[in-house]
Structure formats: structure tokens, C-alpha cells
Design a protein around this motif. Structure first.
Motif, PDB file in Angstrom:
ATOM      1  N   LYS A  18      -5.514   5.670  13.927  1.00 26.87           N
ATOM      2  CA  LYS A  18      -5.372   7.103  14.217  1.00 26.87           C
ATOM      3  C   LYS A  18      -4.104   7.646  13.573  1.00 26.87           C
ATOM      4  O   LYS A  18      -4.115   8.726  12.983  1.00 26.87           O
ATOM      5  N   TYR A  19      -3.030   6.892  13.660  1.00 28.15           N
ATOM      6  CA  TYR A  19      -1.777   7.351  13.067  1.00 28.15           C
ATOM      7  C   TYR A  19      -1.926   7.521  11.556  1.00 28.15           C
ATOM      8  O   TYR A  19      -1.564   8.547  10.994  1.00 28.15           O
ATOM      9  N   PHE A  20      -2.466   6.508  10.888  1.00 28.74           N
ATOM     10  CA  PHE A  20      -2.564   6.571   9.432  1.00 28.74           C
ATOM     11  C   PHE A  20      -3.626   7.557   8.961  1.00 28.74           C
ATOM     12  O   PHE A  20      -3.409   8.295   8.005  1.00 28.74           O
ATOM     13  N   LEU A  21      -4.775   7.570   9.622  1.00 29.81           N
ATOM     14  CA  LEU A  21      -5.890   8.372   9.114  1.00 29.81           C
ATOM     15  C   LEU A  21      -5.882   9.807   9.620  1.00 29.81           C
ATOM     16  O   LEU A  21      -6.300  10.712   8.907  1.00 29.81           O
ATOM     17  N   MET A  22      -5.417  10.039  10.841  1.00 33.02           N
ATOM     18  CA  MET A  22      -5.456  11.388  11.392  1.00 33.02           C
ATOM     19  C   MET A  22      -4.108  12.100  11.234  1.00 33.02           C
ATOM     20  O   MET A  22      -4.063  13.246  10.831  1.00 33.02           O
ATOM     21  N   ASP A  23      -3.013  11.419  11.582  1.00 37.23           N
ATOM     22  CA  ASP A  23      -1.708  12.073  11.537  1.00 37.23           C
ATOM     23  C   ASP A  23      -1.196  12.226  10.110  1.00 37.23           C
ATOM     24  O   ASP A  23      -0.710  13.285   9.730  1.00 37.23           O
ATOM     25  N   ILE A  24      -1.260  11.169   9.308  1.00 38.46           N
ATOM     26  CA  ILE A  24      -0.829  11.254   7.910  1.00 38.46           C
ATOM     27  C   ILE A  24      -1.960  11.838   7.075  1.00 38.46           C
ATOM     28  O   ILE A  24      -1.764  12.771   6.318  1.00 38.46           O
ATOM     29  N   GLY A  25      -3.142  11.258   7.218  1.00 42.69           N
ATOM     30  CA  GLY A  25      -4.343  11.804   6.598  1.00 42.69           C
ATOM     31  C   GLY A  25      -4.427  11.593   5.096  1.00 42.69           C
ATOM     32  O   GLY A  25      -3.494  11.161   4.441  1.00 42.69           O
ATOM     33  N   GLY A  26      -5.596  11.895   4.571  1.00 45.65           N
ATOM     34  CA  GLY A  26      -5.844  11.841   3.138  1.00 45.65           C
ATOM     35  C   GLY A  26      -5.741  10.452   2.552  1.00 45.65           C
ATOM     36  O   GLY A  26      -5.838   9.443   3.244  1.00 45.65           O
ATOM     37  N   THR A  27      -5.551  10.428   1.242  1.00 43.16           N
ATOM     38  CA  THR A  27      -5.460   9.142   0.557  1.00 43.16           C
ATOM     39  C   THR A  27      -4.155   8.421   0.895  1.00 43.16           C
ATOM     40  O   THR A  27      -4.114   7.193   0.861  1.00 43.16           O
ATOM     41  N   GLU A  28      -3.098   9.173   1.234  1.00 42.00           N
ATOM     42  CA  GLU A  28      -1.842   8.520   1.605  1.00 42.00           C
ATOM     43  C   GLU A  28      -2.031   7.682   2.862  1.00 42.00           C
ATOM     44  O   GLU A  28      -1.527   6.564   2.950  1.00 42.00           O
ATOM     45  N   GLY A  29      -2.748   8.214   3.820  1.00 44.06           N
ATOM     46  CA  GLY A  29      -3.011   7.475   5.043  1.00 44.06           C
ATOM     47  C   GLY A  29      -3.840   6.234   4.791  1.00 44.06           C
ATOM     48  O   GLY A  29      -3.578   5.178   5.368  1.00 44.06           O
ATOM     49  N   PHE A  30      -4.831   6.345   3.916  1.00 44.47           N
ATOM     50  CA  PHE A  30      -5.661   5.184   3.576  1.00 44.47           C
ATOM     51  C   PHE A  30      -4.814   4.092   2.950  1.00 44.47           C
ATOM     52  O   PHE A  30      -4.910   2.921   3.321  1.00 44.47           O
ATOM     53  N   TRP A  31      -3.983   4.465   1.978  1.00 42.52           N
ATOM     54  CA  TRP A  31      -3.180   3.463   1.276  1.00 42.52           C
ATOM     55  C   TRP A  31      -2.120   2.858   2.190  1.00 42.52           C
ATOM     56  O   TRP A  31      -1.818   1.663   2.089  1.00 42.52           O
ATOM     57  N   LEU A  32      -1.543   3.649   3.080  1.00 42.57           N
ATOM     58  CA  LEU A  32      -0.588   3.083   4.034  1.00 42.57           C
ATOM     59  C   LEU A  32      -1.276   2.117   4.997  1.00 42.57           C
ATOM     60  O   LEU A  32      -0.719   1.075   5.343  1.00 42.57           O
ATOM     61  N   LEU A  33      -2.488   2.458   5.425  1.00 46.90           N
ATOM     62  CA  LEU A  33      -3.261   1.544   6.264  1.00 46.90           C
ATOM     63  C   LEU A  33      -3.588   0.272   5.493  1.00 46.90           C
ATOM     64  O   LEU A  33      -3.467  -0.837   6.016  1.00 46.90           O
ATOM     65  N   PHE A  34      -3.968   0.411   4.235  1.00 44.39           N
ATOM     66  CA  PHE A  34      -4.271  -0.761   3.406  1.00 44.39           C
ATOM     67  C   PHE A  34      -3.045  -1.650   3.247  1.00 44.39           C
ATOM     68  O   PHE A  34      -3.134  -2.874   3.387  1.00 44.39           O
ATOM     69  N   ILE A  35      -1.888  -1.052   2.958  1.00 42.28           N
ATOM     70  CA  ILE A  35      -0.666  -1.843   2.784  1.00 42.28           C
ATOM     71  C   ILE A  35      -0.305  -2.548   4.087  1.00 42.28           C
ATOM     72  O   ILE A  35       0.082  -3.725   4.084  1.00 42.28           O
ATOM     73  N   THR A  36      -0.453  -1.852   5.206  1.00 42.95           N
ATOM     74  CA  THR A  36      -0.163  -2.459   6.504  1.00 42.95           C
ATOM     75  C   THR A  36      -1.070  -3.650   6.765  1.00 42.95           C
ATOM     76  O   THR A  36      -0.609  -4.724   7.157  1.00 42.95           O
ATOM     77  N   VAL A  37      -2.361  -3.479   6.535  1.00 45.70           N
ATOM     78  CA  VAL A  37      -3.316  -4.570   6.761  1.00 45.70           C
ATOM     79  C   VAL A  37      -3.036  -5.726   5.796  1.00 45.70           C
ATOM     80  O   VAL A  37      -3.055  -6.893   6.196  1.00 45.70           O
ATOM     81  N   ALA A  38      -2.730  -5.436   4.535  1.00 47.12           N
ATOM     82  CA  ALA A  38      -2.466  -6.487   3.556  1.00 47.12           C
ATOM     83  C   ALA A  38      -1.208  -7.279   3.917  1.00 47.12           C
ATOM     84  O   ALA A  38      -1.213  -8.515   3.871  1.00 47.12           O
ATOM     85  N   VAL A  39      -0.150  -6.592   4.303  1.00 46.88           N
ATOM     86  CA  VAL A  39       1.095  -7.288   4.666  1.00 46.88           C
ATOM     87  C   VAL A  39       0.891  -8.133   5.915  1.00 46.88           C
ATOM     88  O   VAL A  39       1.320  -9.292   5.967  1.00 46.88           O
ATOM     89  N   LEU A  40       0.211  -7.580   6.904  1.00 49.18           N
ATOM     90  CA  LEU A  40      -0.053  -8.356   8.122  1.00 49.18           C
ATOM     91  C   LEU A  40      -0.966  -9.545   7.845  1.00 49.18           C
ATOM     92  O   LEU A  40      -0.783 -10.625   8.429  1.00 49.18           O
ATOM     93  N   PHE A  75     -13.541  -1.825   7.588  1.00 46.84           N
ATOM     94  CA  PHE A  75     -13.872  -2.106   8.990  1.00 46.84           C
ATOM     95  C   PHE A  75     -12.945  -1.349   9.934  1.00 46.84           C
ATOM     96  O   PHE A  75     -13.368  -0.873  10.989  1.00 46.84           O
ATOM     97  N   ALA A  76     -11.664  -1.251   9.575  1.00 44.69           N
ATOM     98  CA  ALA A  76     -10.702  -0.523  10.410  1.00 44.69           C
ATOM     99  C   ALA A  76     -11.058   0.954  10.478  1.00 44.69           C
ATOM    100  O   ALA A  76     -10.974   1.573  11.540  1.00 44.69           O
ATOM    101  N   ILE A  77     -11.461   1.525   9.368  1.00 49.25           N
ATOM    102  CA  ILE A  77     -11.875   2.926   9.360  1.00 49.25           C
ATOM    103  C   ILE A  77     -13.121   3.102  10.207  1.00 49.25           C
ATOM    104  O   ILE A  77     -13.301   4.120  10.876  1.00 49.25           O
ATOM    105  N   GLY A  78     -13.972   2.086  10.226  1.00 54.48           N
ATOM    106  CA  GLY A  78     -15.189   2.129  11.037  1.00 54.48           C
ATOM    107  C   GLY A  78     -14.945   1.984  12.523  1.00 54.48           C
ATOM    108  O   GLY A  78     -15.870   2.110  13.318  1.00 54.48           O
ATOM    109  N   GLY A  79     -13.716   1.699  12.930  1.00 55.21           N
ATOM    110  CA  GLY A  79     -13.415   1.648  14.350  1.00 55.21           C
ATOM    111  C   GLY A  79     -13.042   0.287  14.897  1.00 55.21           C
ATOM    112  O   GLY A  79     -12.743   0.168  16.077  1.00 55.21           O
TER     113      GLY A  79
END
Length: 108
Positions: A18-40, A75-79
Motif C-alpha cells: 500500500k505504501y509503495f503502490l498507493m502512497d508513492i504510486g506510479g512506476t516509482e512505487g513499482f520500482w521501489l517495491l521491486f528493489i525492496t523485494v529484491a534486497v530482502l 504476486f505482491a501487487i496481486g495481494g
């Protein structure tokens, strides 16, 4: 809208997504979510499964890991709670490694 004032789309996502996709939004939110998932995922791999490999093999393993993270982000975007599960997994493996290190240090 529901009784809390949230839209159905906002209710669908978990806190990290929700933070990455709704609050930040757009492609920036997607890429930040991707970087977070990749680092973790890299931290989880390193703490739990990594073996000592030559440099080129390590590069290939991490490149494939990053490539696979695209599917995890979908999968994360899917919930699904991908980021949350990776955070918990990293914490559990870090605690395990710390206790194992402390136990081995005590034996010497």
C-alpha cells in the motif's frame, strides 16, 4: 468507499505494498517495491541458503534471483504478502545465525 472512508483498492493491499503502490504510486512505487523485494530476497538467500561460490557463479545466482523477483512483485501487487514474509524470514534467519555464531564462539 466503505464505512472507514477507504476505497476497495486501498483495502486490497497490505501495508508495504500500500505504501509503495498507493502512497508513492506510479512506476516509482513499482520500482521501489521491486528493489525492496529484491534486497530482502538477497538477504534471505545470503542468511539461509548461500554457499561459498566463485565470483562468476555468484553473479549468475544473484542475477537469476533478481530476475525471479519480478514474479514476486507481481504476486505482491496481486495481494500476497511477499515483502512482509521476506522481512519476517530475514529476521528469523538473522536470529538463527546470531545464535549459531554465539554457540560456536562459546565452544572454542
Amino acid at each position: 468507499m466503505n464505512e472507514n472512508g477507504n476505497s476497495l483498492e486501498e483495502q486490497f493491499y497490505l501495508p508495504v505494498e500500500k505504501y509503495f503502490l498507493m502512497d508513492i504510486g506510479g512506476t516509482e512505487g513499482f520500482w521501489l517495491l521491486f528493489i525492496t523485494v529484491a534486497v530482502l530476497a538477497m538477504i534471505t538467500y545470503k542468511l539461509g541458503f548461500a554457499k561459498k561460490l566463485p565470483l562468476m557463479k555468484s553473479i549468475i545466482v544473484y542475477a537469476l534471483l533478481v530476475f525471479g523477483c519480478f514474479m514476486l512483485v507481481i504476486f505482491a501487487i496481486g495481494g500476497l504478502p511477499i515483502a512482509e514474509v521476506l522481512i519476517i524470514t530475514s529476521l528469523v534467519l538473522a536470529i538463527y545465525r546470531f545464535r549459531l555464531h554465539r554457540e560456536r564462539k562459546g565452544e572454542d
